[in-house]
Design an enzyme around this catalytic site. Structure first.
Site, mmCIF file in Angstrom:
data_model
loop_
_atom_site.group_PDB
_atom_site.id
_atom_site.type_symbol
_atom_site.label_atom_id
_atom_site.label_comp_id
_atom_site.label_asym_id
_atom_site.label_seq_id
_atom_site.Cartn_x
_atom_site.Cartn_y
_atom_site.Cartn_z
ATOM 1 N N HIS A 41 -8.601 1.178 -3.559
ATOM 2 C CA HIS A 41 -9.460 0.910 -2.402
ATOM 3 C C HIS A 41 -10.202 2.209 -2.097
ATOM 4 C CE1 HIS A 41 -9.484 -0.082 2.214
ATOM 5 N NE2 HIS A 41 -10.685 -0.110 1.690
ATOM 6 N N ASP B 238 -6.468 -6.392 4.752
ATOM 7 C CA ASP B 238 -5.865 -5.052 4.741
ATOM 8 C C ASP B 238 -5.891 -4.447 6.149
ATOM 9 O OD1 ASP B 238 -4.998 -2.518 4.103
ATOM 10 O OD2 ASP B 238 -6.764 -1.972 2.913
ATOM 11 N N HIS C 290 -1.438 -1.118 -4.024
ATOM 12 C CA HIS C 290 -2.734 -0.808 -3.417
ATOM 13 C C HIS C 290 -2.807 0.702 -3.183
ATOM 14 C CE1 HIS C 290 -6.112 -1.841 -0.642
ATOM 15 N NE2 HIS C 290 -5.633 -0.885 0.142
ATOM 16 N N ASP D 86 -4.869 3.640 -1.581
ATOM 17 C CA ASP D 86 -5.894 3.950 -0.579
ATOM 18 C C ASP D 86 -6.479 5.332 -0.840
ATOM 19 O OD1 ASP D 86 -6.014 1.718 1.304
ATOM 20 O OD2 ASP D 86 -3.891 2.160 1.633
ATOM 21 N N MET E 136 -9.103 8.140 0.185
ATOM 22 C CA MET E 136 -9.901 8.562 1.358
ATOM 23 C C MET E 136 -10.425 9.970 1.139
ATOM 24 S SD MET E 136 -7.259 7.390 4.290
ATOM 25 C CE MET E 136 -6.406 5.817 4.249
ATOM 26 N N SER F 194 0.853 -1.190 0.000
ATOM 27 C CA SER F 194 0.000 0.000 0.000
ATOM 28 C C SER F 194 0.885 1.236 0.000
ATOM 29 C CB SER F 194 -0.892 0.011 1.242
ATOM 30 O OG SER F 194 -1.373 1.332 1.439
ATOM 31 N N MET G 67 -12.262 4.374 -0.094
ATOM 32 C CA MET G 67 -12.872 4.683 1.208
ATOM 33 C C MET G 67 -13.527 6.051 1.080
ATOM 34 S SD MET G 67 -9.683 3.328 3.474
ATOM 35 C CE MET G 67 -8.545 3.443 2.116
ATOM 36 N N MET H 116 -11.263 -5.756 5.962
ATOM 37 C CA MET H 116 -10.488 -4.780 6.736
ATOM 38 C C MET H 116 -10.189 -5.372 8.110
ATOM 39 S SD MET H 116 -9.833 -2.212 4.849
ATOM 40 C CE MET H 116 -8.881 -1.434 6.151
HETATM 41 C C1 DX5 Z 1 -6.081 1.631 6.005
HETATM 42 C C2 DX5 Z 1 -5.727 1.304 4.593
HETATM 43 C C3 DX5 Z 1 -4.596 0.350 4.466
HETATM 44 C C4 DX5 Z 1 -3.283 0.853 4.999
HETATM 45 C C5 DX5 Z 1 -2.579 -0.363 5.523
HETATM 46 O O1 DX5 Z 1 -7.231 2.377 6.013
HETATM 47 O O2 DX5 Z 1 -6.834 0.737 3.919
HETATM 48 O O3 DX5 Z 1 -4.438 -0.096 3.123
HETATM 49 O O4 DX5 Z 1 -2.470 1.479 4.065
HETATM 50 O O5 DX5 Z 1 -1.462 0.027 6.228
HETATM 51 P P1 DX5 Z 1 -0.715 -0.964 7.220
HETATM 52 O O6 DX5 Z 1 -0.312 -2.169 6.427
HETATM 53 O O7 DX5 Z 1 0.436 -0.158 7.700
HETATM 54 O O8 DX5 Z 1 -1.689 -1.319 8.316
HETATM 55 ZN ZN ZN Z 2 -6.453 -0.151 1.931
#
Ligand code: DX5
Ligand code: ZN
Length: 220
Positions: A66, A175, A33, A35, A37, A8, A68, A137
């Site tokens: 991903h 994740d 990946h 993320d 947000m 990620s 969010m 998650m």
């Molecule tokens: C959290 C994200 C993850 C995050 C994981 O909301 O969806 O993808 O980057 O990070 P680690 O592996 O450090 O928990």
């Molecule tokens: Zn993620």
């Protein structure tokens, strides 16, 4: 089933993004990946389609987005245009997830669905035929570097069983808080797609970290 390591980039060093990505690529990363947000669905803001577009210039490794975000349907076409290979909206977002998955499929891209820790498994059942991945998650989404929640192992197990019954080709992705120390346990529970942020990009030798992780999951 193919074992997938998906670093990620949330934990990457953005002043050296290309170097970090290339190192993970040399180590054998199968996906990157991304993320996304929006500050509404989760209490943090990250980046959008422009990051996917940037990543496409750096690497040929497939990208999973991903989402969010509260309103995925509005942005899914932009993520497709930017080059995302797999798009994963959340089932909890205030919209019709079935419609989002259909939209992704109609645009010719792979669809996944993500589940927060508090969301029951039953809601994925009507979607299984249309998806390629379920993302479990194992932390509350929003931030990297959190601790893995053990309860998610049970969820992974149950989802794998359900998928084996209905559509065995669907990946179970995990994740949040995945590291060298717990990746085998999560794999044993049935996950085959491992998202890892801080466990990859927090390390000094990114290339060898990914290589080692790949070795671990492929040799089990
Ligand atoms: C959290 C994200 C993850 C995050 C994981 O909301 O969806 O993808 O980057 O990070 P680690 O592996 O450090 O928990
Ligand atoms: Zn993620």
């Amino acid at each position: 089933m193919k074992q997938i390591i998906a670093p990620s980039i949330l934990s990457a060093d953005f002043t050296n993004l290309e170097q970090d990505i290339k190192a993970a690529e040399r180590g054998g990363a199968d996906y990157f990946h991304i993320d996304v947000m929006d500050g509404h669905f989760v209490p943090n803001i990250s980046y959008g389609p422009i990051m996917v577009k940037t990543m496409k210039k750096i690497t040929d490794v497939p990208l999973d987005a991903h989402l969010m975000i509260e309103n995925p349907d509005k942005y899914i076409p932009d993520f497709v245009k930017a080059g995302a290979d797999l798009i994963i909206p959340h089932v909890e977002a205030p919209h019709d997830i079935y419609r989002s998955v259909q939209l992704i499929n109609n645009l010719g891209v792979k669809a996944g669905i993500a589940l927060n820790p508090g969301t029951p498994i039953c809601c994925i059942e009507p979607l299984i035929e249309q998806i390629d991945a379920v993302l479990v998650m194992s932390v509350c989404p929003g931030f990297g570097g959190q601790s893995f929640q053990l309860e998610s192992l049970r969820k992974v197990r149950k989802i794998r069983e359900l998928l084996d019954d209905l559509k065995p080709s669907v990946h179970v992705a995990i994740d949040g808080g995945i590291k060298r120390q717990n990746v085998e346990e999560v794999q044993k529970a049935g996950a085959n797609f491992f998202v890892m942020g801080s466990a990859v990009f927090g390390q000094e030798d990114i290339e060898n970290t990914v290589r080692e992780l790949k070795g671990v999951v492929e040799n089990r």
